[in-house]
Design a protein around this motif. Structure first.
Motif, PDB file in Angstrom:
ATOM      1  N   MET A  78      -0.042  42.351 -27.569  1.00 40.25           N
ATOM      2  CA  MET A  78      -0.941  43.481 -27.675  1.00 40.25           C
ATOM      3  C   MET A  78      -0.340  44.726 -27.040  1.00 40.25           C
ATOM      4  O   MET A  78      -0.420  45.813 -27.592  1.00 40.25           O
ATOM      5  CB  MET A  78      -2.240  43.127 -26.977  1.00 40.25           C
ATOM      6  CG  MET A  78      -3.306  44.132 -27.176  1.00 40.25           C
ATOM      7  SD  MET A  78      -4.872  43.468 -26.688  1.00 40.25           S
ATOM      8  CE  MET A  78      -5.061  44.206 -25.120  1.00 40.25           C
ATOM      9  N   GLU A  79       0.250  44.553 -25.877  1.00 41.53           N
ATOM     10  CA  GLU A  79       0.725  45.745 -25.184  1.00 41.53           C
ATOM     11  C   GLU A  79       2.028  46.260 -25.763  1.00 41.53           C
ATOM     12  O   GLU A  79       2.245  47.446 -25.861  1.00 41.53           O
ATOM     13  CB  GLU A  79       0.900  45.441 -23.696  1.00 41.53           C
ATOM     14  CG  GLU A  79      -0.428  45.385 -22.996  1.00 41.53           C
ATOM     15  CD  GLU A  79      -0.337  45.962 -21.609  1.00 41.53           C
ATOM     16  OE1 GLU A  79       0.482  46.871 -21.393  1.00 41.53           O
ATOM     17  OE2 GLU A  79      -1.077  45.487 -20.750  1.00 41.53           O
ATOM     18  N   GLU A  80       2.903  45.361 -26.120  1.00 38.49           N
ATOM     19  CA  GLU A  80       4.183  45.808 -26.628  1.00 38.49           C
ATOM     20  C   GLU A  80       4.591  44.925 -27.798  1.00 38.49           C
ATOM     21  O   GLU A  80       5.084  43.819 -27.610  1.00 38.49           O
ATOM     22  CB  GLU A  80       5.261  45.705 -25.552  1.00 38.49           C
ATOM     23  CG  GLU A  80       5.269  46.887 -24.652  1.00 38.49           C
ATOM     24  CD  GLU A  80       5.948  46.530 -23.364  1.00 38.49           C
ATOM     25  OE1 GLU A  80       7.068  46.977 -23.155  1.00 38.49           O
ATOM     26  OE2 GLU A  80       5.356  45.771 -22.590  1.00 38.49           O
ATOM     27  N   SER A  96       6.974  44.893 -29.680  1.00 39.77           N
ATOM     28  CA  SER A  96       8.384  44.527 -29.778  1.00 39.77           C
ATOM     29  C   SER A  96       8.811  43.529 -28.714  1.00 39.77           C
ATOM     30  O   SER A  96       9.956  43.123 -28.662  1.00 39.77           O
ATOM     31  CB  SER A  96       9.243  45.778 -29.662  1.00 39.77           C
ATOM     32  OG  SER A  96       9.059  46.324 -28.385  1.00 39.77           O
ATOM     33  N   CYS A 141      11.750  39.624 -26.469  1.00 42.47           N
ATOM     34  CA  CYS A 141      12.107  39.685 -25.057  1.00 42.47           C
ATOM     35  C   CYS A 141      11.560  38.486 -24.310  1.00 42.47           C
ATOM     36  O   CYS A 141      12.209  37.916 -23.465  1.00 42.47           O
ATOM     37  CB  CYS A 141      11.526  40.936 -24.393  1.00 42.47           C
ATOM     38  SG  CYS A 141      12.208  42.422 -25.066  1.00 42.47           S
TER      39      CYS A 141
END
Lengths: 483, 306
Positions: free
Chosen positions: A468-470, A472, A476
């Motif tokens: 949700m936050e990132e 991409s 990672c």
């Protein structure tokens, strides 16, 4: 206008700050006490009764005299060159020798007049450009005109002072970084705030200023007791300390696991005193603020604070019995005093523990020399959902780790790793530019907001939160394993 | 809830922040019977919000979810409806500290603009201080009044609709601090001086251009202000990333002399050797600056009246 009130005047016993140009020094205002500041010595006696912000001149015998304002530069027609093509540095442009200047000083000639003489005896002054003349005068004034301004302490002044004078004691926390912390942490009156700092009490003081005595603060401390040398420079009223609590870090785990008791206190007050002493080189003199008196009461201070004790002591004097008896009684008093102190400490500790147990703090501020990750993972337990937290670290790398671990833990959103740069400017007609030097580093901040921690299915919600936050960051995370 | 006092649960009439994800959020006025559309579906205020704890996860109609956050001046700054260019929290923080604001401070501000700074000022001076804010644009002034009412802070602020350069702040000798964010601040320095307490106070002016700063500094000097100081503060945000770099093949493996073997000198930030998940790579955590950052907002000029 009555707005100044009595607090705007310098009083004996005040915590004040001396200022010369951009240099600050915190002092206690005491009579007949020699102060050394910027290679000058003087007494503050004459400053008492003047308004804060008054500029003084140091006169012979170390006396301070309010500086008479308005000495507008002479009205004589100014002469100046246009460039320096004919100015040769032969080292002989100043006709006054070092000895001449020293003689002037020894005669007690005012700095202002010395500067005037230097100008008159400079053969190149008239050929200098107007700007160069300006610069010359400023430089000489700085050297010979000994003026000192006495200002009221504030976060602005004390954080600037600490960063310039003793950055090591505040973990190189630059003042603009501290300013960010106060804003990101939404520090305001009425908060119930947890503070963990090893910045000599500067961060605590900044927080106390912003809370204005409203709300409560729980200071978490390592070792034998909280360090508050900088806090005492603020000169806060006694009432500000009524809702300031402290709790030892070494007891956090037991408090979280429910095994906490007060039987084993971390250390005795004597040890506190030592810690405080060691870290307090700033004001040279022993701090005498109300706060310290509260923290580590000397016998006199304790009497002032505790009316019953004062009563007891007066009774002893009044009885006027034999010396030996008196002494015995004194000893008994000491033991009793110690017991009372011990009991009061325990009571305060229990109060702090109770406040923490509610787990509803309105924020968390961390600025310490320790690795931030374990501090955050534990202390965030005490914070209510939808509240900001801010962690300072002198280095970026520990905050990278902290960021990752907080993500794994969950219960936090809007994580942000940031740094501020600060640039000062010289602004003068036709000579405006950034100052030649700027600070290389003022530390890093990791901030975020707590949310309700979904413990049941923390794993799945974590990966969702990450997505949700990132968007991409999925890749990672996969790579993110043991690093 | 109010912007100056935390509350635990969401109530009818509150302003709450709907947090959808990184840098994606918006404010919502909580009202019985109202619904709010998000990309994750509908939020029904009566059942999904009212009575819930701030910081709760709320599941929307399409199964997606959001967090509902308690408002703060900082969240408001990130989400408010822009009527003008606004000041952001980085500048606001240094302004607040350098103006020495705290509970009880009396502050004068002009212009009100979109109220970004105003909310932060009110938060800091509450519960005993006051903000006098002046906005010459009537519609903006009214909108600001309305927002202060909705946010439960109207008792801490007075909005005046007039031209600060001509008519000043509408108060004199009462302010501890004055802030100016107007095109020609040098025309308001005299008014700033008379708004400040006779015993003195602090002042700040925000200008994007150095020529404005120049004129402001001259005016400040003319009016006897001291400690004139101009600065600029810039925010740098870092993305936390795991980076993996390839190890070049220098033919060493062929000599049997082991390794991609990076020793303790590897650039790991944790101090422990990094995982070499794939042959020939090394991984580390890095704080990577954003590709493009704000390089200039404005110069902040501070001064003291003493």
């Amino acid at each position: 206008a009555m707005e100044g009130g009595p607090s705007a005047r310098i009083r004996e016993g005040d915590c004040a700050v001396l200022k010369r140009d951009e240099v600050f020094k915190a002092v206690s205002v005491l009579r007949r006490r020699k102060i050394i500041f910027e290679k000058q010595w003087f007494y503050l006696d004459n400053a008492i009764g003047h308004i804060y912000g008054t500029t003084f001149e140091v006169t012979s015998g170390g006396n301070l005299q309010p500086k008479q304002e308005v000495e507008e530069t002479t009205t004589e027609t100014k002469e100046a060159g246009t460039d320096n093509r004919n100015i040769v540095d032969d080292g002989k442009s100043q006709k006054l020798t070092h000895d001449d200047i020293k003689a002037l000083k020894d005669k007690g000639i005012k700095g202002q007049e010395i500067v005037q003489q230097l100008i008159e005896n400079s053969t190149t002054f008239r050929d200098k450009t107007e700007f160069a003349q300006d610069k010359y005068i400023k430089k000489k004034k700085k050297k010979y005109e000994a003026v000192i301004t006495i200002v009221k302490p504030s976060t602005r002044i004390l954080s600037t002072m600490y960063y310039a004078r003793e950055p090591g004691k505040i973990n190189h926390l630059r003042y603009d970084t501290l300013a960010q912390m106060l804003t990101l942490g939404n520090i305001h009156a009425g908060n119930k705030l947890i503070v963990m700092e090893t910045c000599s009490g500067l961060v605590l003081g900044a927080v106390m200023e912003r809370m204005g005595g409203y709300g409560s603060i729980i200071q978490m401390y390592p070792g034998g007791g909280p360090v508050r040398a900088a806090t005492s420079c603020f000169g806060f009223p006694k009432a500000f300390f009524d809702n300031l609590h402290e709790f030892p870090l070494s007891k956090v785990q037991s408090l979280l696991s429910g095994t906490f008791n007060t039987e084993t206190l971390p250390a005795d007050p004597e040890e506190n005193a030592l810690v405080e002493e060691e870290s307090n080189g700033l004001t040279e003199e022993k701090q005498t603020s109300i706060q310290e008196a509260e923290e580590e009461p000397t016998p006199e201070a304790a009497m002032e604070i505790n009316p019953t004790e004062e009563q007891d002591t007066m009774d002893v004097n009044a009885e006027d019995v034999e010396f030996k008896e008196n002494k015995e009684k004194e000893n008994k008093e000491n033991v009793r005093e110690k017991q009372i102190k011990q009991w009061e400490r325990r009571k305060k500790l229990l109060e702090a523990a109770a406040l923490l147990r509610e787990k509803n703090a309105d924020g968390l501020i961390v600025a310490s020399k320790f690795h931030p990750t374990p501090l955050l993972l534990s202390l965030l337990e005490f914070v209510a959902p939808s509240r900001p937290f801010v962690v300072y670290c002198q280095y970026k790398e520990p905050l990278l780790d902290c960021y990752t671990k907080l993500r794994e833990r969950g219960g936090v959103i809007n994580l942000k790793l940031s740094e501020t740069w600060l640039r000062n400017y010289q602004v003068l007609p036709d000579r405006s530019h950034p100052k030649l030097t700027m600070s290389g580093g003022g530390g890093y901040l990791l901030s975020g907001i707590t949310v309700v921690l979904d413990k049941g299915k923390s794993d799945s919600s974590n990966s969702e939160a990450l997505k949700m936050e990132e968007p991409s960051s999925k890749r990672c995370k996969l790579q993110d394993l043991p690093c | 809830m109010s912007f100056v006092e935390y509350g635990d649960t969401i109530k009818d009439g509150d302003t709450a922040i709907v947090f959808l994800g990184h840098e994606s959020m918006f404010p919502v006025k909580v009202q019985h019977g109202t619904v709010t559309q998000t990309k994750y579906g509908v939020i029904r205020h009566s059942t999904d919000l009212i009575g819930k704890k701030y910081g709760s996860k709320v599941t929307c109609s399409k199964g997606g979810w959001v967090f509902i956050l308690h408002p703060t001046p900082e969240l408001w700054t990130m989400n408010l409806p822009h009527r003008t260019q606004i000041l952001y929290s980085t500048d606001i923080s240094i302004i607040t500290m350098m103006l020495e604001l705290k509970p009880g401070s009396i502050v004068c501000e002009s212009g009100t603009g979109s109220g970004s700074l105003s909310h932060a000022l009110i938060r800091t001076v509450a519960p005993t201080g006051h903000l006098y804010t002046v906005e010459f644009h009537q519609q903006r002034a009214e909108k600001a009044r309305e927002e202060f009412r909705e946010h439960g802070v109207e008792h801490l602020v007075t909005v005046t609709n007039q031209d600060v350069c001509k008519n000043g702040f509408g108060v004199s000798n009462i302010a501890d601090a004055v802030f100016l964010d107007i095109p020609s601040p040098w025309e308001a320095i005299g008014h700033a001086k008379s708004a400040l307490k006779a015993a003195g106070g602090r002042m700040c002016s925000f200008s994007p251009c150095i020529e404005q700063v120049q004129r402001t500094c001259l005016a400040l000097e003319e009016y006897g202000f001291t400690e004139i100081n101009t600065l600029e503060i810039l925010l740098r945000v870092y993305n936390v990333r795991t980076i993996s770099l390839q190890i070049p093949d220098l033919g060493k493996a062929a000599e049997g002399n082991s390794s991609t073997g990076f020793d303790s000198s590897n650039p790991s930030h944790q101090g422990s050797p990094c995982a070499n998940l794939q042959q020939g790579t090394v991984q580390f955590k890095s704080g990577v600056p954003l590709r493009e950052v704000v390089g200039h907002t404005g110069y902040l000029t501070f001064a003291t009246k003493s």
